[in-house]
Design an enzyme around this catalytic site. Structure first.
Site, mmCIF file in Angstrom:
data_model
loop_
_atom_site.group_PDB
_atom_site.id
_atom_site.type_symbol
_atom_site.label_atom_id
_atom_site.label_comp_id
_atom_site.label_asym_id
_atom_site.label_seq_id
_atom_site.Cartn_x
_atom_site.Cartn_y
_atom_site.Cartn_z
ATOM 1 N N ARG A 1 -9.897 -2.413 8.652
ATOM 2 C CA ARG A 1 -10.553 -1.107 8.531
ATOM 3 C C ARG A 1 -12.032 -1.215 8.934
ATOM 4 O O ARG A 1 -12.896 -0.639 8.304
ATOM 5 C CB ARG A 1 -10.416 -0.571 7.099
ATOM 6 C CG ARG A 1 -10.383 0.944 7.031
ATOM 7 C CD ARG A 1 -10.460 1.467 5.613
ATOM 8 N NE ARG A 1 -10.260 2.901 5.603
ATOM 9 C CZ ARG A 1 -10.786 3.727 4.709
ATOM 10 N NH1 ARG A 1 -11.530 3.259 3.733
ATOM 11 N NH2 ARG A 1 -10.547 5.009 4.763
ATOM 12 N N ASP B 1 -2.510 5.473 -3.314
ATOM 13 C CA ASP B 1 -2.886 6.492 -2.330
ATOM 14 C C ASP B 1 -1.696 7.402 -2.034
ATOM 15 O O ASP B 1 -1.849 8.413 -1.350
ATOM 16 C CB ASP B 1 -3.356 5.830 -1.032
ATOM 17 C CG ASP B 1 -4.824 5.440 -1.088
ATOM 18 O OD1 ASP B 1 -5.535 5.928 -1.977
ATOM 19 O OD2 ASP B 1 -5.256 4.645 -0.228
ATOM 20 N N ASP C 1 -14.213 1.480 -5.065
ATOM 21 C CA ASP C 1 -13.079 1.141 -4.187
ATOM 22 C C ASP C 1 -13.208 -0.274 -3.630
ATOM 23 O O ASP C 1 -14.287 -0.883 -3.679
ATOM 24 C CB ASP C 1 -13.031 2.168 -3.043
ATOM 25 C CG ASP C 1 -11.613 2.457 -2.571
ATOM 26 O OD1 ASP C 1 -10.739 1.588 -2.749
ATOM 27 O OD2 ASP C 1 -11.395 3.549 -2.026
ATOM 28 N N PHE C 2 -12.135 -0.775 -3.068
ATOM 29 C CA PHE C 2 -12.094 -2.122 -2.474
ATOM 30 C C PHE C 2 -10.956 -2.084 -1.448
ATOM 31 O O PHE C 2 -9.789 -2.172 -1.806
ATOM 32 C CB PHE C 2 -11.815 -3.145 -3.586
ATOM 33 C CG PHE C 2 -11.800 -4.578 -3.140
ATOM 34 C CD1 PHE C 2 -12.963 -5.331 -3.165
ATOM 35 C CD2 PHE C 2 -10.639 -5.179 -2.696
ATOM 36 C CE1 PHE C 2 -12.949 -6.657 -2.766
ATOM 37 C CE2 PHE C 2 -10.617 -6.506 -2.300
ATOM 38 C CZ PHE C 2 -11.779 -7.248 -2.340
ATOM 39 N N ASN C 3 -11.335 -1.922 -0.159
ATOM 40 C CA ASN C 3 -10.323 -1.526 0.823
ATOM 41 C C ASN C 3 -9.885 -2.579 1.821
ATOM 42 O O ASN C 3 -9.421 -2.233 2.907
ATOM 43 C CB ASN C 3 -10.814 -0.281 1.569
ATOM 44 C CG ASN C 3 -10.435 0.981 0.816
ATOM 45 O OD1 ASN C 3 -9.329 1.103 0.319
ATOM 46 N ND2 ASN C 3 -11.361 1.925 0.714
ATOM 47 N N LYS D 1 -16.122 6.234 -8.614
ATOM 48 C CA LYS D 1 -14.842 5.673 -8.149
ATOM 49 C C LYS D 1 -15.195 4.461 -7.306
ATOM 50 O O LYS D 1 -15.810 4.583 -6.255
ATOM 51 C CB LYS D 1 -14.101 6.726 -7.321
ATOM 52 C CG LYS D 1 -12.837 6.220 -6.631
ATOM 53 C CD LYS D 1 -12.161 7.348 -5.882
ATOM 54 C CE LYS D 1 -10.998 6.856 -5.027
ATOM 55 N NZ LYS D 1 -10.429 7.944 -4.241
ATOM 56 N N TRP E 1 0.845 -1.194 0.000
ATOM 57 C CA TRP E 1 0.000 0.000 0.000
ATOM 58 C C TRP E 1 0.890 1.257 0.000
ATOM 59 O O TRP E 1 1.886 1.322 0.726
ATOM 60 C CB TRP E 1 -0.912 0.011 1.243
ATOM 61 C CG TRP E 1 -1.715 1.269 1.303
ATOM 62 C CD1 TRP E 1 -2.889 1.507 0.671
ATOM 63 C CD2 TRP E 1 -1.361 2.477 1.979
ATOM 64 N NE1 TRP E 1 -3.295 2.800 0.913
ATOM 65 C CE2 TRP E 1 -2.371 3.418 1.717
ATOM 66 C CE3 TRP E 1 -0.281 2.865 2.777
ATOM 67 C CZ2 TRP E 1 -2.352 4.716 2.224
ATOM 68 C CZ3 TRP E 1 -0.251 4.158 3.281
ATOM 69 C CH2 TRP E 1 -1.287 5.072 3.001
ATOM 70 N N ASP F 1 -15.779 12.093 -2.429
ATOM 71 C CA ASP F 1 -15.204 10.805 -2.008
ATOM 72 C C ASP F 1 -16.017 10.233 -0.849
ATOM 73 O O ASP F 1 -17.202 10.521 -0.689
ATOM 74 C CB ASP F 1 -13.709 10.995 -1.700
ATOM 75 C CG ASP F 1 -12.907 9.724 -1.938
ATOM 76 O OD1 ASP F 1 -12.873 8.879 -1.028
ATOM 77 O OD2 ASP F 1 -12.341 9.557 -3.034
ATOM 78 N N ASP F 2 -15.383 9.430 -0.032
ATOM 79 C CA ASP F 2 -16.017 8.706 1.064
ATOM 80 C C ASP F 2 -16.760 9.677 2.004
ATOM 81 O O ASP F 2 -16.391 10.837 2.111
ATOM 82 C CB ASP F 2 -14.891 7.990 1.836
ATOM 83 C CG ASP F 2 -15.388 6.803 2.615
ATOM 84 O OD1 ASP F 2 -16.608 6.669 2.767
ATOM 85 O OD2 ASP F 2 -14.549 6.022 3.081
ATOM 86 N N CYS G 1 -10.394 1.380 -8.022
ATOM 87 C CA CYS G 1 -9.512 1.774 -6.921
ATOM 88 C C CYS G 1 -9.534 0.641 -5.921
ATOM 89 O O CYS G 1 -10.551 -0.024 -5.755
ATOM 90 C CB CYS G 1 -10.054 3.056 -6.288
ATOM 91 S SG CYS G 1 -9.209 3.558 -4.780
HETATM 92 C C1 GLA Z 1 -9.144 4.370 -0.218
HETATM 93 C C2 GLA Z 1 -8.866 5.152 -1.485
HETATM 94 C C3 GLA Z 1 -8.776 6.617 -1.160
HETATM 95 C C4 GLA Z 1 -10.053 7.067 -0.514
HETATM 96 C C5 GLA Z 1 -10.355 6.236 0.720
HETATM 97 C C6 GLA Z 1 -11.714 6.567 1.287
HETATM 98 O O1 GLA Z 1 -8.071 4.391 0.624
HETATM 99 O O2 GLA Z 1 -7.714 4.706 -2.109
HETATM 100 O O3 GLA Z 1 -8.518 7.366 -2.325
HETATM 101 O O4 GLA Z 1 -11.102 6.965 -1.449
HETATM 102 O O5 GLA Z 1 -10.309 4.859 0.430
HETATM 103 O O6 GLA Z 1 -12.033 5.822 2.407
#
Ligand code: GLA
Length: 691
Positions: free
Chosen positions: A411, A514, A446-448, A444, A169, A334-335, A492
């Site tokens: 997370r 990131d 995402d997958f965190n 966007k 990361w 974003d989030d 993402c």
């Molecule tokens: C991930 C993305 C970031 C942002 C956060 C939001 O880390 O890579 O760009 O969108 O999630 O929680």
């Protein structure tokens, strides 16, 4: 172009510069004859009758020569195909014949009830060979322990070198090169997504340089767990085997009448060095993988680094106004806009706007953004759920889990089981509703977190979740794209955790990392460019010092020129930028729009890698050339070397659009362009136009 021998047992696929030839022996062994410069059918037939070397019984003459080594029989290499039925294990196939249609070659084999078809395709005007396999079961249940997409065979050479992209990361796609030794080098992901740790790409060469020499590359189009094994066999021959899934413990079971199609594993031979190979990969993706790649991507603003979770409609409007004044074309929230998502502890899964933050939903903000002349985008992370969410409270069994075991949180979130139809249907309704209720132009996605407890108690063969999750994701993206053709998608995964040819065939760009530090980014972007084009590489200018990573301070100039190497974005807290900074940023955005077609659609030449001093990238489209140059640190007061440009006409003259100076092509090619950088973290953009 496809040539087929009269007896229907030798095939040659040819692109503009290369050929790929295979042959089925009279014992139904499928051998690779050639992968390299162009040859004709007669050459392939001559290779087909060359006897295989004779070995003592401790080696197999098939090893290192077969197109798709199966488990069992006279072979000792890693099998690409490993299957088992109630009676037996392994494969002993018979050749059934071939079909050729629309440039695709299909070689058909059968072992009892299991039909194995190897597919080959060279998309027009490329030297990329796409390979994949379908398995159709017409007999009793067969367990697929391993079913790779392809095995690639390299010609005999003395010393192979392996290039790969590794990371973690905040530090994705960093390039390393090392000599191969006997044994296997295995890279991949056992995390359920492509991963930050390795991009599914390798390149092999013996003595290539940036612009000269033979390079073989392979890239997998799969966004789940995967494995690529590069083996140097006892006689020094090299084979590369890859496909979906990390280990050999089972992909899925095929009942009678069921079939499985592997992802595509693409291979490319180039004799233009690493740079030539990259340009060929880029051209292939622009022409055959990335949707609508001829449409340039807009300059975006993203609020994440500026606000993190502390967002409101009023504050987003203020940011949008400043972004619009700067020339930004797409504003992305974003989030933090949905459910109870005021931190990463709650709300994932509940995809309706937070009523305290967006009392009228997203539409008023979207309309305001449109009114400012920008497109409107949102962040989502559909495959995840926070345990503290209405979705999880209603459906605790919709996540991946092992019964009786802890549900591992990263997370504060769990992974939804997208192999389940009801989960996919829920997500479809949520996302389709979102895109229908507000005028959204961009998502966007995402997958965190990675898979950990990848279980599915109700399914008799729970391993299939690893494969079916990815198919579920692809199906959802495909369905959304079809229903909302005007919406663009970004892949993402905590930055660059899901970048591969599979996801790129259904998304418009990717979030590279990131890490938005403009210096670290040069190395990340250098690695990324080995395989993927600038057209999909999102890069933001954020605040200085860099709050996310390292507190490094850098000028707006350096930050902009670093981010202009891809799809430019801005991600700083514009409410804290001074009037001068906003005005300067506006200039940079304007300049980027001028060079954008060349950067996003041009051929890319890496003039100097980022190794501490001067680095530079050149883009060429028609008569226009753009050079982006960065100086990390000037040492001992030494003048910065001139940059020898590429792909210019030595007999032509080129005008610098900044200074009006006219340069001779021959001089730029052989003596170089002086960019006049000084000190630390300096950068320049040079635009040249053929006169
Ligand atoms: C991930 C993305 C970031 C942002 C956060 C939001 O880390 O890579 O760009 O969108 O999630 O929680």
């Amino acid at each position: 172009m496809l040539e087929i021998s009269e007896d229907g047992r030798t095939w040659v696929l040819s692109g503009p510069a290369s050929s790929y030839a295979v042959h089925v022996t009279d014992r139904d062994e499928l051998l690779n004859l050639h992968w390299g410069p162009r040859i004709g059918l007669a050459d392939a037939e001559a290779l087909a009758v060359r006897p295989l070397p004779e070995y003592w019984p401790f080696e197999s003459p098939l090893d290192g020569r077969e197109e798709y080594p199966v488990e069992g029989g006279p072979r000792f290499v890693r099998p690409a195909l490993s299957v088992r039925t109630a009676e037996r294990r392994g494969t002993e196939w018979l050749f059934e014949g071939h079909d050729a249609e629309d440039g695709e070659l299909r070689l058909r084999f059968r072992d009892g009830g299991l039909a194995v078809t190897l597919h080959y395709r060279m998309p027009s005007s490329t030297d990329v060979v796409e390979r994949w396999v379908t398995l159709d079961n017409r007999g009793p249940a067969v367990e697929l322990l391993r079913a790779d997409s392809a095995t690639w065979t390299l010609p005999d050479r003395d010393a192979w070198r392996l290039s790969q992209l590794h990371g973690r990361w905040g530090a994705e796609s960093r390039l390393t090169r090392s000599g191969l030794t006997h044994g296997e080098k295995v890279i991949g992901s056992r995390r359920g997504h492509t991963s930050h740790q390795h991009l599914p790409w390798v390149a092999l060469d013996t003595d290539a340089t940036e612009e000269r020499g033979e390079v073989y590359g392979c890239a997998l189009g799969w966004s789940g767990s995967w494995r690529i094994a590069v083996a140097q066999l006892p006689d020094a021959r090299v084979q590369i085997t890859g496909g979906a899934g990390w280990d050999d413990s089972g992909l899925l079971t095929l009942g009678a009448g069921e079939s499985y199609t592997t992802p595509v594993f693409a291979g490319l031979w180039s004799d233009g060095g690493f740079g030539g190979a990259s340009r060929a990969w880029h051209a292939y993706q622009r022409a055959h993988v990335i949707p609508d790649a001829n449409r340039d991507r807009p300059v975006l603003f993203n609020s994440w680094e500026a606000t993190e979770f502390d967002i409101s409609e009023v504050q987003q409007r203020a940011l949008a106004e400043r972004a619009a004044a700067m020339g930004v074309e797409l504003f992305v929230v974003d989030d933090g806009w949905f459910g109870a998502r005021t931190s990463d502890r709650a709300g994932l899964g509940d995809w309706s706007p937070n009523p305290d933050r967006f009392p009228g939903g997203l539409k008023p903000l979207a309309d305001h953004v449109h009114g400012l002349g920008m497109q409107f985008g949102i962040w989502v992370e559909p495959e995840m759920v926070n345990p503290d969410s209405d979705l999880y409270r209603a459906h605790p069994d919709w996540v991946q889990y092992q019964p009786g075991r802890k549900r591992t949180e990263f997370r504060n979130q769990l992974v939804l089981n997208l192999a389940r139809e009801d989960v996919r249907e829920y997500l479809w309704e949520q996302l389709d509703g979102l895109l229908s209720r507000a005028p959204v132009d961009y998502v966007k996605w995402d997958f965190n977190r990675c898979f950990t407890d990848a279980g599915w108690p109700d399914d008799p063969y729970p391993q299939r979740l690893w494969v079916d999750h990815v198919h579920g994701l692809y199906a959802l993206l495909d369905r959304l794209r079809a229903a909302h053709p005007g919406v663009a998608f970004e892949s993402c995964s905590g930055g660059g955790g899901r970048i591969d040819l599979g996801v790129l065939s259904r998304t418009d760009q990717v979030w590279t990392s990131d890490n938005t530090d403009p210096l670290d980014r040069l190395a990340i972007q250098h690695g990324f460019s080995q395989i993927h084009p600038a057209r999909v590489m999102a890069a933001w200018v954020t605040d200085s010092p860099n709050a996310m990573l390292n507190q490094r301070a850098s000028s707006l100039r350096f930050r902009f020129v670093s981010a202009m190497a891809g799809v430019l974005g801005v991600g700083g807290d514009l409410t804290r930028w001074t009037r001068e900074e906003l005005a300067e940023a506006r200039e940079w955005v304007g300049l980027y729009k001028g060079i954008r077609p060349v950067v996003q659609r041009g051929d890319q030449y890496r003039l100097r890698p980022p190794r501490g001093g001067l680095s530079a990238v050149q883009y060429v489209l028609g008569d226009e050339t753009v050079v982006l140059a960065w100086l990390q640190a000037q040492r001992y007061g030494e003048p910065v070397p001139a940059l020898r440009l590429r792909a210019l006409d030595p007999t032509a003259s080129y005008e610098c659009l900044e200074t009006g100076e006219v340069h001779r092509g021959a001089v730029l090619l052989h003596h170089g362009l002086r960019v006049g950088l000084r000190g630390d973290l300096d950068a320049a953009v040079v635009r040249l136009k053929r006169k």
